[in-house]
Write a protein that holds these residues in place. Structure first.
Motif, mmCIF file in Angstrom:
data_model
loop_
_atom_site.group_PDB
_atom_site.id
_atom_site.type_symbol
_atom_site.label_atom_id
_atom_site.label_comp_id
_atom_site.label_asym_id
_atom_site.label_seq_id
_atom_site.Cartn_x
_atom_site.Cartn_y
_atom_site.Cartn_z
ATOM 1 N N LEU A 68 4.351 -2.283 -14.509
ATOM 2 C CA LEU A 68 4.745 -0.972 -13.993
ATOM 3 C C LEU A 68 3.557 -0.048 -13.741
ATOM 4 C CD1 LEU A 68 7.157 0.777 -13.233
ATOM 5 C CD2 LEU A 68 7.218 1.606 -15.585
ATOM 6 N N PHE A 69 2.691 0.077 -14.718
ATOM 7 C CA PHE A 69 1.621 1.075 -14.654
ATOM 8 C C PHE A 69 0.290 0.508 -14.151
ATOM 9 C CE2 PHE A 69 4.561 2.566 -17.995
ATOM 10 C CZ PHE A 69 4.973 3.742 -17.384
ATOM 11 N N LEU A 70 -0.172 -0.573 -14.771
ATOM 12 C CA LEU A 70 -1.453 -1.134 -14.352
ATOM 13 C C LEU A 70 -1.376 -1.722 -12.950
ATOM 14 C CD1 LEU A 70 -2.652 -2.835 -17.668
ATOM 15 C CD2 LEU A 70 -3.178 -0.549 -16.776
ATOM 16 N N GLY A 71 -0.157 -2.134 -12.556
ATOM 17 C CA GLY A 71 -0.011 -2.705 -11.225
ATOM 18 C C GLY A 71 0.176 -1.661 -10.138
ATOM 19 N N PHE A 72 0.273 -0.373 -10.518
ATOM 20 C CA PHE A 72 0.532 0.680 -9.541
ATOM 21 C C PHE A 72 -0.513 0.741 -8.424
ATOM 22 C CE2 PHE A 72 0.092 5.047 -8.004
ATOM 23 C CZ PHE A 72 1.374 5.270 -7.526
ATOM 24 N N PRO A 73 -1.828 0.677 -8.740
ATOM 25 C CA PRO A 73 -2.826 0.693 -7.648
ATOM 26 C C PRO A 73 -2.624 -0.450 -6.660
ATOM 27 C CG PRO A 73 -3.876 1.074 -9.771
ATOM 28 C CD PRO A 73 -2.479 0.647 -10.060
ATOM 29 N N ILE A 74 -2.224 -1.622 -7.180
ATOM 30 C CA ILE A 74 -1.988 -2.763 -6.298
ATOM 31 C C ILE A 74 -0.801 -2.478 -5.382
ATOM 32 C CG2 ILE A 74 -1.400 -5.215 -6.221
ATOM 33 C CD1 ILE A 74 -2.769 -5.528 -8.918
ATOM 34 N N TYR A 75 0.290 -1.928 -5.956
ATOM 35 C CA TYR A 75 1.461 -1.603 -5.146
ATOM 36 C C TYR A 75 1.103 -0.573 -4.089
ATOM 37 C CZ TYR A 75 3.563 -3.538 -9.406
ATOM 38 O OH TYR A 75 3.868 -4.323 -10.481
ATOM 39 N N PHE A 76 0.334 0.423 -4.478
ATOM 40 C CA PHE A 76 -0.036 1.509 -3.558
ATOM 41 C C PHE A 76 -0.836 0.969 -2.373
ATOM 42 C CE2 PHE A 76 -2.911 4.981 -2.269
ATOM 43 C CZ PHE A 76 -1.959 5.934 -1.911
ATOM 44 N N LEU A 77 -1.829 0.135 -2.671
ATOM 45 C CA LEU A 77 -2.658 -0.433 -1.602
ATOM 46 C C LEU A 77 -1.846 -1.367 -0.716
ATOM 47 C CD1 LEU A 77 -5.947 -1.195 -3.586
ATOM 48 C CD2 LEU A 77 -5.577 0.607 -1.885
ATOM 49 N N ALA A 78 -0.924 -2.103 -1.320
ATOM 50 C CA ALA A 78 -0.084 -3.015 -0.537
ATOM 51 C C ALA A 78 0.793 -2.245 0.439
ATOM 52 C CB ALA A 78 0.780 -3.858 -1.476
ATOM 53 N N ILE A 79 1.365 -1.125 -0.018
ATOM 54 C CA ILE A 79 2.215 -0.302 0.854
ATOM 55 C C ILE A 79 1.407 0.261 2.017
ATOM 56 C CG2 ILE A 79 3.515 1.865 0.953
ATOM 57 C CD1 ILE A 79 4.477 1.276 -1.889
ATOM 58 N N LEU A 80 0.149 0.642 1.757
ATOM 59 C CA LEU A 80 -0.681 1.226 2.806
ATOM 60 C C LEU A 80 -1.148 0.198 3.830
ATOM 61 C CD1 LEU A 80 -2.978 3.709 0.843
ATOM 62 C CD2 LEU A 80 -1.002 4.264 2.266
ATOM 63 N N ASN A 81 -1.372 -1.027 3.372
ATOM 64 C CA ASN A 81 -2.038 -1.999 4.233
ATOM 65 C C ASN A 81 -1.127 -3.083 4.800
ATOM 66 O OD1 ASN A 81 -5.050 -1.279 3.973
ATOM 67 N ND2 ASN A 81 -4.379 -1.314 1.844
#
Length: 219
Positions: A68-81
């Motif tokens: 949930l938390f540590l994976g947030f940057p990965i989710y954010f970048l995936a949504i953008l790219n």
């Protein structure tokens, strides 16, 4: 989908093991999220989102924070790219920020359902009567079409209009009884929530059911 999701998850958890369990869980969860997000259903997204978080905690326990938390940057970048994920995210934004027409239409339906309740002195107009009455109110005149009906998109208001305050209270008593059973089983089990599949299933189904009732009809 939101209502049946926890039931299917319970079945998957108790019939599959190892990589098959995690593969089927991942595919079904992602597919469910895609379908619900594509439907632009706000309550569906909220209900399914809560259930997904609960099943992730149930399946992975202490790894929940990692997902949930540590994976947030990965989710954010995936949504953008990733265009596909970005499109789904835009659907979510539109659903919660640009559905004023839908919201206004439902407010009108709720007002008319409430008027039906008041006209009947909260005694109800009979099972199945509210959708037909609402249909005539939307037309602006009485119709001889016996098959015509309009859904009010609110189970609770339709129930009150159909069965009156007595039927509505009986339904609330039933919900309270189910909640008490869940709480009692939680106290008796003396297990952490993630380790008791039956209790978690009951909680998830109840959450999905109550959330869905706000937007669904009795017909």
């Amino acid at each position: 989908i939101a209502v049946y999701y926890p039931i299917i998850m319970y079945y998957i958890r108790n019939t599959l093991k190892g990589w098959r369990l995690h593969s089927v869980y991942g595919v079904f969860t992602l597919t469910s999220l895609f379908v619900v997000i594509s439907s632009y259903s706000r309550l569906g997204m909220l209900s399914l989102g809560i259930n997904v978080l609960m099943t992730v905690y149930q399946f992975y326990g202490k790894k929940f924070n990692l997902f949930l938390f540590l994976g947030f940057p990965i989710y954010f970048l995936a949504i953008l790219n990733i265009p596909f994920l970005n499109h789904l995210f835009q659907n979510i934004l539109v659903s919660f920020t640009q559905k004023d027409g839908s919201t206004s239409a439902r407010e009108l339906l709720y007002q008319r359902l409430w008027q039906i309740c008041k006209d009947a002195n909260f005694l109800g107009i009979g099972a199945g009567g509210a959708p037909k009455k609402l249909y005539n109110m939307n037309l602006g005149f009485e119709s001889i079409n016996d098959t015509g009906y309009s859904t009010g998109h609110n189970f609770f208001l339709e129930l009150l209009a159909n069965l009156g305050i007595i039927g509505f209270l009986l339904f609330i008593i039933l919900i309270i009884y189910i909640v008490r059973l869940i709480v009692r089983n939680m106290n008796q089990a003396k297990l952490r929530l993630k380790e008791n599949d039956e209790i978690l299933l009951s909680v998830e189904v109840l959450i999905s059911f109550l959330a869905s009732m706000v937007a669904l009809s009795t017909v």
